[in-house]
Structures are given as structure tokens and as C-alpha cells.
Design a protein around this motif. Sequence first.
Motif, PDB file in Angstrom:
ATOM      1  N   UNK A 240     -14.733  -3.112 -12.369  1.00 43.39           N
ATOM      2  CA  UNK A 240     -14.563  -2.546 -13.706  1.00 43.39           C
ATOM      3  C   UNK A 240     -15.469  -3.181 -14.753  1.00 43.39           C
ATOM      4  N   UNK A 241     -16.250  -4.181 -14.363  1.00 44.63           N
ATOM      5  CA  UNK A 241     -17.095  -4.871 -15.321  1.00 44.63           C
ATOM      6  C   UNK A 241     -16.295  -5.691 -16.320  1.00 44.63           C
ATOM      7  N   UNK A 242     -15.108  -6.126 -15.926  1.00 47.06           N
ATOM      8  CA  UNK A 242     -14.201  -6.831 -16.820  1.00 47.06           C
ATOM      9  C   UNK A 242     -14.548  -8.324 -16.877  1.00 47.06           C
ATOM     10  N   UNK A 243     -15.175  -8.725 -17.979  1.00 50.69           N
ATOM     11  CA  UNK A 243     -15.516 -10.131 -18.173  1.00 50.69           C
ATOM     12  C   UNK A 243     -14.249 -10.982 -18.363  1.00 50.69           C
ATOM     13  N   UNK A 244     -13.218 -10.499 -19.107  1.00 51.52           N
ATOM     14  CA  UNK A 244     -11.989 -11.310 -19.192  1.00 51.52           C
ATOM     15  C   UNK A 244     -11.330 -11.551 -17.834  1.00 51.52           C
ATOM     16  N   UNK A 245     -11.380 -10.568 -16.959  1.00 50.47           N
ATOM     17  CA  UNK A 245     -10.829 -10.737 -15.613  1.00 50.47           C
ATOM     18  C   UNK A 245     -11.615 -11.799 -14.848  1.00 50.47           C
ATOM     19  N   UNK A 246     -12.918 -11.757 -14.969  1.00 46.96           N
ATOM     20  CA  UNK A 246     -13.761 -12.750 -14.315  1.00 46.96           C
ATOM     21  C   UNK A 246     -13.464 -14.151 -14.848  1.00 46.96           C
ATOM     22  N   UNK A 247     -13.401 -14.278 -16.161  1.00 46.59           N
ATOM     23  CA  UNK A 247     -13.151 -15.585 -16.777  1.00 46.59           C
ATOM     24  C   UNK A 247     -11.773 -16.128 -16.396  1.00 46.59           C
ATOM     25  N   UNK A 248     -10.757 -15.285 -16.487  1.00 49.84           N
ATOM     26  CA  UNK A 248      -9.397 -15.728 -16.156  1.00 49.84           C
ATOM     27  C   UNK A 248      -9.281 -16.067 -14.673  1.00 49.84           C
ATOM     28  N   UNK A 249      -9.862 -15.249 -13.817  1.00 57.47           N
ATOM     29  CA  UNK A 249      -9.802 -15.507 -12.383  1.00 57.47           C
ATOM     30  C   UNK A 249     -10.473 -16.817 -12.010  1.00 57.47           C
ATOM     31  N   UNK A 250     -11.655 -17.046 -12.573  1.00 54.07           N
ATOM     32  CA  UNK A 250     -12.351 -18.293 -12.266  1.00 54.07           C
ATOM     33  C   UNK A 250     -11.654 -19.501 -12.884  1.00 54.07           C
ATOM     34  N   UNK A 251     -11.112 -19.341 -14.091  1.00 53.75           N
ATOM     35  CA  UNK A 251     -10.402 -20.435 -14.746  1.00 53.75           C
ATOM     36  C   UNK A 251      -9.149 -20.825 -13.956  1.00 53.75           C
ATOM     37  N   UNK A 252      -8.292 -19.848 -13.684  1.00 51.81           N
ATOM     38  CA  UNK A 252      -7.054 -20.159 -12.968  1.00 51.81           C
ATOM     39  C   UNK A 252      -7.316 -20.517 -11.508  1.00 51.81           C
ATOM     40  N   UNK A 253      -8.331 -19.912 -10.903  1.00 46.94           N
ATOM     41  CA  UNK A 253      -8.695 -20.278  -9.538  1.00 46.94           C
ATOM     42  C   UNK A 253      -9.183 -21.713  -9.452  1.00 46.94           C
ATOM     43  N   UNK A 254      -9.962 -22.123 -10.458  1.00 43.28           N
ATOM     44  CA  UNK A 254     -10.438 -23.507 -10.499  1.00 43.28           C
ATOM     45  C   UNK A 254      -9.285 -24.483 -10.707  1.00 43.28           C
ATOM     46  N   UNK A 255      -8.367 -24.134 -11.615  1.00 44.92           N
ATOM     47  CA  UNK A 255      -7.204 -24.997 -11.820  1.00 44.92           C
ATOM     48  C   UNK A 255      -6.365 -25.105 -10.552  1.00 44.92           C
ATOM     49  N   UNK A 256      -6.180 -23.981  -9.871  1.00 37.07           N
ATOM     50  CA  UNK A 256      -5.397 -24.003  -8.631  1.00 37.07           C
ATOM     51  C   UNK A 256      -6.113 -24.817  -7.554  1.00 37.07           C
ATOM     52  N   UNK A 257      -7.436 -24.704  -7.488  1.00 35.02           N
ATOM     53  CA  UNK A 257      -8.196 -25.495  -6.527  1.00 35.02           C
ATOM     54  C   UNK A 257      -8.129 -26.979  -6.824  1.00 35.02           C
ATOM     55  N   UNK A 258      -8.228 -27.331  -8.110  1.00 39.59           N
ATOM     56  CA  UNK A 258      -8.100 -28.732  -8.497  1.00 39.59           C
ATOM     57  C   UNK A 258      -6.694 -29.250  -8.188  1.00 39.59           C
ATOM     58  N   UNK A 259      -5.693 -28.414  -8.436  1.00 42.45           N
ATOM     59  CA  UNK A 259      -4.319 -28.802  -8.112  1.00 42.45           C
ATOM     60  C   UNK A 259      -4.126 -29.010  -6.618  1.00 42.45           C
TER      61      UNK A 259
END
Length: 93
Positions: free
Chosen positions: A25-44
Motif C-alpha cells: 500500500x506504500x504505507x510509510x507509517x506501517x513501515x516505520x511502526x513495523x520496523x520500530x516494534x520489530x526492533x524492540x521485540x528483537x532487542x527484547x
Amino acid sequence: MAMDWLGFGYAAVVASGGLIGYAKAGSVPSLAAGLFFGSLAGLGAYQLSQNPNNVWLSLITSGALTAIMGTRFYNSRKFMPAGLIAGVSLISE
């Protein structure tokens, strides 16, 4: 020490969801949120692998995603992507 493979898999699902949302969908907020929360989950997951008592970052990340995506699923009644991420986040807690 044992690796938290479930946590790393959860992080990959969350991050890939953001990437797929951007690709479809070209959704930049989806990309940002996915990478942000994915990174936090990976760090956790990494922290949990190092110290089994250090669960707070994983717990907060999955709890936040359960609340956010659960609300989106409740309002839209669409399983993809909100219902899937809410369910996976609930299970990963």
C-alpha cells in the motif's frame, strides 16, 4: 544460554508486516511502526536470551501491540493485519 527463538520469530513477523504494508500500500507509517516494534521485540528477545529474568522490554512491546492492534481489529473486524498481529502478540506474552 538458550536463545529466545520464539521472541526472534515474533520480531521477524512484526517487522515483515511493516515491510509488507509498505510494499502493498506504500504505507510509510506501517513501515516505520513495523520496523520500530520489530526492533524492540528483537532487542527484547536478545535481552531475554542473555538473562532469562529480563522480560520487561518483550512484555511491554507485545502488550503495546496487543492493545493497539486489538483495538484496530475490534473497530475494523478485519483479520489482516490487525487481528493477526494482536493474536500473535497476545500469544507471545
